[in-house]
Scaffold this active site. Structure first.
Site, PDB file in Angstrom:
ATOM      1  N   GLY A  12       0.784  -1.240   0.000  1.00 52.13           N
ATOM      2  CA  GLY A  12       0.000   0.000   0.000  1.00 52.13           C
ATOM      3  C   GLY A  12       0.809   1.279   0.000  1.00 52.13           C
ATOM      4  O   GLY A  12       0.330   2.318   0.466  1.00 52.13           O
ATOM      5  N   ASN A  14       1.623   3.131  -2.591  1.00 47.51           N
ATOM      6  CA  ASN A  14       0.962   4.116  -3.463  1.00 47.51           C
ATOM      7  C   ASN A  14      -0.276   4.693  -2.782  1.00 47.51           C
ATOM      8  O   ASN A  14      -0.558   5.893  -2.901  1.00 47.51           O
ATOM      9  CB  ASN A  14       0.594   3.488  -4.811  1.00 47.51           C
ATOM     10  CG  ASN A  14       1.753   3.539  -5.783  1.00 47.51           C
ATOM     11  OD1 ASN A  14       2.125   4.611  -6.263  1.00 47.51           O
ATOM     12  ND2 ASN A  14       2.341   2.382  -6.049  1.00 47.51           N
ATOM     13  N   MET A  89      -3.968  -6.521  -6.963  1.00 52.99           N
ATOM     14  CA  MET A  89      -3.484  -7.593  -7.831  1.00 52.99           C
ATOM     15  C   MET A  89      -4.589  -8.604  -8.127  1.00 52.99           C
ATOM     16  O   MET A  89      -4.417  -9.808  -7.927  1.00 52.99           O
ATOM     17  CB  MET A  89      -2.266  -8.276  -7.198  1.00 52.99           C
ATOM     18  CG  MET A  89      -1.163  -7.305  -6.813  1.00 52.99           C
ATOM     19  SD  MET A  89      -0.645  -6.212  -8.160  1.00 52.99           S
ATOM     20  CE  MET A  89       0.580  -7.245  -8.929  1.00 52.99           C
ATOM     21  N   ASN A 106      -5.741   3.306 -12.533  1.00 50.93           N
ATOM     22  CA  ASN A 106      -4.793   2.298 -12.058  1.00 50.93           C
ATOM     23  C   ASN A 106      -3.383   2.829 -12.275  1.00 50.93           C
ATOM     24  O   ASN A 106      -3.141   3.601 -13.198  1.00 50.93           O
ATOM     25  CB  ASN A 106      -4.967   0.994 -12.854  1.00 50.93           C
ATOM     26  CG  ASN A 106      -4.001  -0.097 -12.412  1.00 50.93           C
ATOM     27  OD1 ASN A 106      -3.781  -0.294 -11.209  1.00 50.93           O
ATOM     28  ND2 ASN A 106      -3.413  -0.807 -13.356  1.00 50.93           N
ATOM     29  N   HIS A 108       0.510   1.492 -13.014  1.00 52.67           N
ATOM     30  CA  HIS A 108       1.198   0.291 -13.499  1.00 52.67           C
ATOM     31  C   HIS A 108       2.685   0.598 -13.655  1.00 52.67           C
ATOM     32  O   HIS A 108       3.045   1.644 -14.184  1.00 52.67           O
ATOM     33  CB  HIS A 108       0.594  -0.152 -14.832  1.00 52.67           C
ATOM     34  CG  HIS A 108       1.185  -1.414 -15.351  1.00 52.67           C
ATOM     35  ND1 HIS A 108       0.877  -2.645 -14.814  1.00 52.67           N
ATOM     36  CD2 HIS A 108       2.095  -1.649 -16.330  1.00 52.67           C
ATOM     37  CE1 HIS A 108       1.573  -3.577 -15.444  1.00 52.67           C
ATOM     38  NE2 HIS A 108       2.311  -2.998 -16.367  1.00 52.67           N
ATOM     39  N   SER A 135       2.980   4.312 -15.333  1.00 51.63           N
ATOM     40  CA  SER A 135       1.853   4.919 -16.043  1.00 51.63           C
ATOM     41  C   SER A 135       0.621   4.914 -15.154  1.00 51.63           C
ATOM     42  O   SER A 135       0.387   3.951 -14.420  1.00 51.63           O
ATOM     43  CB  SER A 135       1.506   4.109 -17.305  1.00 51.63           C
ATOM     44  OG  SER A 135       2.642   3.875 -18.106  1.00 51.63           O
ATOM     45  N   ASP A 144      -4.575  -3.641 -17.859  1.00 54.96           N
ATOM     46  CA  ASP A 144      -3.541  -2.611 -18.060  1.00 54.96           C
ATOM     47  C   ASP A 144      -3.681  -1.896 -19.401  1.00 54.96           C
ATOM     48  O   ASP A 144      -2.691  -1.501 -20.030  1.00 54.96           O
ATOM     49  CB  ASP A 144      -2.128  -3.226 -17.918  1.00 54.96           C
ATOM     50  CG  ASP A 144      -1.909  -3.811 -16.542  1.00 54.96           C
ATOM     51  OD1 ASP A 144      -2.508  -3.289 -15.579  1.00 54.96           O
ATOM     52  OD2 ASP A 144      -1.163  -4.796 -16.424  1.00 54.96           O
ATOM     53  N   ALA A 172       8.919   7.253  -8.372  1.00 53.63           N
ATOM     54  CA  ALA A 172       8.223   7.987  -9.435  1.00 53.63           C
ATOM     55  C   ALA A 172       6.711   7.751  -9.376  1.00 53.63           C
ATOM     56  O   ALA A 172       5.914   8.666  -9.591  1.00 53.63           O
ATOM     57  CB  ALA A 172       8.782   7.570 -10.796  1.00 53.63           C
ATOM     58  N   GLU A 173       6.319   6.514  -9.048  1.00 52.84           N
ATOM     59  CA  GLU A 173       4.886   6.191  -8.948  1.00 52.84           C
ATOM     60  C   GLU A 173       4.205   7.079  -7.911  1.00 52.84           C
ATOM     61  O   GLU A 173       3.115   7.611  -8.133  1.00 52.84           O
ATOM     62  CB  GLU A 173       4.693   4.723  -8.539  1.00 52.84           C
ATOM     63  CG  GLU A 173       5.081   3.718  -9.599  1.00 52.84           C
ATOM     64  CD  GLU A 173       4.783   2.292  -9.160  1.00 52.84           C
ATOM     65  OE1 GLU A 173       3.729   2.036  -8.543  1.00 52.84           O
ATOM     66  OE2 GLU A 173       5.616   1.410  -9.429  1.00 52.84           O
TER      67      GLU A 173
END
Ligand code: GAR
Length: 209
Positions: A12, A14, A89, A106, A108, A135, A144, A172-173
């Protein structure tokens, strides 16, 4: 503020990045629910400690559509406007995707359309790519797939392993997701806008209640 429900399956991080971004007074969204398909998901404790409502149930032994209906009921009860998948997932049923068409994002860990699915970093390294990244995209019925709303490139360096690369892409995410989500919800997401952005998904526009 737009009400966000975040779906997680594990760590978790993100989700945490979205929670922290939402603490800024000028953030256009708030996280109102964190739901997991695994009661052991590490992110749940973090969300609880931040005072966010959580819900968790294992999907094991349940039909996909049946489980997704439970998740949907939780999202509705929490009056969620948009869903953010964050390391969720689990494939989603067509019914659930339709229900949240144009309102579900989402993240990815690749530069889509490259490397859909799993083991993205391993595949990028094996292919000899010099650059990979992450992305954020609108979720459609295909895994995706769906319109990409934002990407961040991350250089692959000599000696990178899937783990070292994953660690840098994750940084980066965390930045990308909160920025793209903020832009997305701050926009006028009228049915016309969604038609323009998401095309055929408009056929399945959800009832807004
Ligand atoms: C993230 O790297 C995310 O992009 C990836 O799983 C990780 C979850 O980490 N998602 C996918 O691979 C989805 N197909 P987190 O639980 O710490 O956010």
């Amino acid at each position: 503020k737009a009400r966000i429900g975040v779906l997680i399956s594990g760590r978790g991080s993100n989700m945490a990045a979205l929670v922290y971004a939402a603490k800024r007074a000028d953030c256009p969204f708030e996280i109102v629910l964190v739901a997991a398909n695994d009661p052991e998901a590490g992110g749940l404790a973090l969300a609880e400690a931040e005072g966010i409502a959580t819900w968790a149930q294992s999907h094991k032994g349940m039909k996909r559509a049946e489980f997704d209906a439970l998740v949907d009921a939780q999202l509705r009860a929490a009056r969620v406007d948009y869903v953010a998948l964050a390391g969720y997932m689990r494939l989603l049923s067509p019914e659930f995707v339709t229900r949240w068409a144009g309102r579900m994002l989402n993240i990815h860990p690749s530069l889509l359309p490259k490397y859909k699915g799993l083991d993205t970093h391993e595949r990028a390294i094996e292919a000899g790519d010099r650059v990979t990244g992450c992305s954020v995209h609108v979720v459609t019925a295909e895994l995706d797939d769906g319109p990409v709303l934002g990407q961040t490139e991350v250089a692959i360096v000599a000696g990178d392993t899937p783990d070292t690369l994953a660690g840098r892409v994750l940084i980066a995410e965390h930045q990308l997701y909160s920025r793209v989500l903020a832009d997305f919800v701050a926009r006028e997401t009228t049915p016309e806008w969604i038609v323009a952005k998401v095309g055929e998904l408009a056929l399945a526009l959800p009832e807004t209640d």
